[in-house]
Design an enzyme around this catalytic site. Structure first.
Site, PDB file in Angstrom:
ATOM      1  N   ASP A 138      52.100  48.982  35.298  1.00  0.00           N
ATOM      2  CA  ASP A 138      51.109  48.785  34.159  1.00  0.00           C
ATOM      3  C   ASP A 138      51.067  49.312  33.121  1.00  0.00           C
ATOM      4  OD1 ASP A 138      48.773  48.929  32.970  1.00  0.00           O
ATOM      5  OD2 ASP A 138      47.281  48.934  34.355  1.00  0.00           O
ATOM      6  N   TYR A 153      43.803  53.319  36.497  1.00  0.00           N
ATOM      7  CA  TYR A 153      43.000  52.533  36.170  1.00  0.00           C
ATOM      8  C   TYR A 153      43.809  50.811  35.808  1.00  0.00           C
ATOM      9  CZ  TYR A 153      39.275  49.701  33.409  1.00  0.00           C
ATOM     10  OH  TYR A 153      38.761  49.052  32.726  1.00  0.00           O
ATOM     11  N   LYS A 159      46.847  46.743  25.031  1.00  0.00           N
ATOM     12  CA  LYS A 159      46.967  47.425  23.866  1.00  0.00           C
ATOM     13  C   LYS A 159      47.773  47.846  22.706  1.00  0.00           C
ATOM     14  CE  LYS A 159      43.503  50.695  26.459  1.00  0.00           C
ATOM     15  NZ  LYS A 159      43.609  50.598  28.084  1.00  0.00           N
TER      16      LYS A 159
HETATM   17  C1  LIG Z   1      43.136  49.937  29.013  1.00  0.00           C
HETATM   18  C2  LIG Z   1      43.136  49.290  30.839  1.00  0.00           C
HETATM   19  C3  LIG Z   1      44.131  48.153  31.041  1.00  0.00           C
HETATM   20  C4  LIG Z   1      42.212  47.362  31.036  1.00  0.00           C
HETATM   21  O1  LIG Z   1      43.135  46.893  29.794  1.00  0.00           O
HETATM   22  P1  LIG Z   1      41.314  45.757  28.862  1.00  0.00           P
HETATM   23  O2  LIG Z   1      41.999  45.034  27.584  1.00  0.00           O
HETATM   24  O3  LIG Z   1      40.465  46.898  28.977  1.00  0.00           O
HETATM   25  O4  LIG Z   1      41.146  44.587  30.371  1.00  0.00           O
HETATM   26  C5  LIG Z   1      44.368  48.344  32.087  1.00  0.00           C
HETATM   27  N1  LIG Z   1      45.453  48.734  32.780  1.00  0.00           N
HETATM   28  C6  LIG Z   1      45.446  50.855  32.385  1.00  0.00           C
HETATM   29  C7  LIG Z   1      46.456  50.710  32.332  1.00  0.00           C
HETATM   30  C8  LIG Z   1      44.568  50.429  31.060  1.00  0.00           C
HETATM   31  O5  LIG Z   1      44.983  51.782  30.455  1.00  0.00           O
END
Ligand SMILES: *Cc1c(COP(=O)(O)O)cnc(C)c1O
Length: 425
Positions: free
Chosen positions: A237, A142, A265
């Site tokens: 990511d 994701y 995060k």
């Molecule tokens: C949570 C997440 C996102 C998206 O971040 P948001 O602040 O919710 O837009 C992107 N990549 C990874 C790996 C994530 O866990």
């Protein structure tokens, strides 16, 4: 009827599905959500004042535990000088300097407001830099909810049973190629088929949105080598893994450097923050230095920066936090694994450091197909039981258990006691 039920009944009338982010609705476990009133350390309290050990930790940001007083004070102090100016402030420079000094692969960084924005912008920079259009992502990873990345996207998308979202024109995803996690051959095959067209490979260095799936030995290094050879940008990511697996994230933990890294995060400590950074020559493509446009009215917001940099400095100055979380992880996830064996349950436990996941399948879970084989009904029973007994897990098979520095021997023992009851019930 509980207050949470009352609130949910009000919410569904005015908010789609009653929530502002899908997985919060508890849909995949067939329940209505608990509303949270407050939290401290490893605990949260719901609207009926019931206490839970919290293993969501706001999906990662609260790595020091809830309601950390140093962060709270920094936020209040900063807020007293004004919430936002739409002009440059010193704390943005401090944040960028701090990250560039401490993360070897990051020479320049741009702050944004979410992980979604960070990834979307990193991909734009990679495309601008290479002059190529296609990107490779991995099934089950994701990367936020931007159009081009809503392809086999794991997490809430997976739970909702909408593998590809409605409202995304085919044109938006035609340049998104999907490979199999932990399968370098699937990546090589795409590079062969689309030779010279691939701008970037983006990966969650530990996949934490299809449950938790570890990179096989050599997988990340293999991606590094392919991208170097093909002149493509490797994007890690690290929205979950950054500042979690180690201060230097997965790059430090696995000893592999990406060209661009995305954060979210933890970097905001609970405030809405994301960031992308990496090689100077790529980042200098970004406006106004270069011609890849990217902007944000509230980007680098001083109050959000105050929260984030306070948390990052604590993490940097206290390496024992990582040792503590590693030990808590070993005790909790190892303990769960031992109880599975003792009770003859065939399920699979994946974990690394402060991230873990119990998959309701007897097979090893090394990619999206393996994860999808899990029995989500069995997961729902486990989730319900744990919740009813005061343990707040992520309400989906395809999310991680997040530990914080505030989780202790005591929370571990209590969780294991309830987990054992669940297994023997
Ligand atoms: C949570 C997440 C996102 C998206 O971040 P948001 O602040 O919710 O837009 C992107 N990549 C990874 C790996 C994530 O866990």
């Amino acid at each position: 009827m509980s207050r949470s039920d009352d609130l949910f009944n009000r919410a569904v009338k005015v908010i789609p599905g009653g929530v502002n982010s899908p997985v919060r609705a508890y849909g995949s476990v067939g329940m209505t959500p608990r509303f949270v009133e407050g939290a401290t350390g490893p605990y949260i309290f719901d609207a009926d004042s019931k206490k839970y050990i919290d293993y969501i930790c706001s999906w990662g940001p609260m790595i020091l535990g809830h309601n950390n007083q140093d962060i709270l004070k920094a936020v209040i102090r900063k807020a007293e000088s004004g919430l936002s100016f739409g002009a440059a402030t010193e704390i943005e420079v401090e944040m960028a300097e701090f990250i560039c000094e401490n993360i070897p692969s990051v020479e320049m960084i741009r702050m944004v407001n979410s992980g979604t924005e960070a990834v979307m912008s990193a991909i734009r920079a990679a495309r601008g830099y290479t002059g190529k259009n296609k990107i490779i992502k991995f099934a089950g990873c994701y990367h936020g909810h931007s159009d081009a990345l809503l392809v086999k996207a794991g997490s809430g998308v997976m739970t909702a049973g909408v593998p590809d979202s409605a409202g995304v024109p085919a044109g938006c995803t035609q340049d998104t190629l999907t490979a199999v996690y932990n399968d370098l051959e699937s990546v090589k095959a795409l590079f062969e088929e689309f030779s010279g067209e691939i701008a970037a490979v983006i990966v969650e260095p530990v996949a934490a949105n299809m449950g938790v799936v570890l990179p096989a030995p050599g997988f990340l290094k293999g991606l590094r080598d392919i991208c170097t050879q093909e002149g493509s940008v490797l994007i890690f990511d690290e929205v979950i893994t950054g500042f979690r697996l180690a201060f230097g994230g997965a790059q430090e933990y696995f000893g592999v450097q990406a060209d661009l890294v995305t954060y979210g995060k933890i970097i905001g400590a609970g405030m809405p923050v994301g960031a992308y950074g990496g090689k100077r020559e790529i980042m200098e493509m970004v406006a106004p230095a270069g011609n890849v446009y990217q902007a944000g009215t509230l980007s680098g917001n001083p109050v959000a920066m105050a929260a984030g940099i306070t948390q990052l400095k604590i993490l940097k100055e206290h390496p024992e936090i990582y040792t503590h979380m590693e030990e808590t992880g070993k005790a909790l996830f190892g303990g769960m694994e031992r109880l599975l064996k003792e009770t003859g349950k065939p399920w699979t436990m994946n974990s690394i450091g402060s991230l873990g996941c119990l998959f309701f399948t007897s097979k090893k879970v090394e990619n999206y197909e393996d994860a999808k084989a899990s029995d989500t009904k069995a997961f729902a029973e486990y989730f319900q039981y744990m919740l009813e007994h005061g343990v707040h897990l992520a309400p989906s098979q395809f999310e991680a258990i997040f530990l914080s520095n505030a989780h202790t021997e005591e929370t571990t023992q209590e969780t294991l006691r309830i987990f054992e009851q669940f297994l023997r019930r």
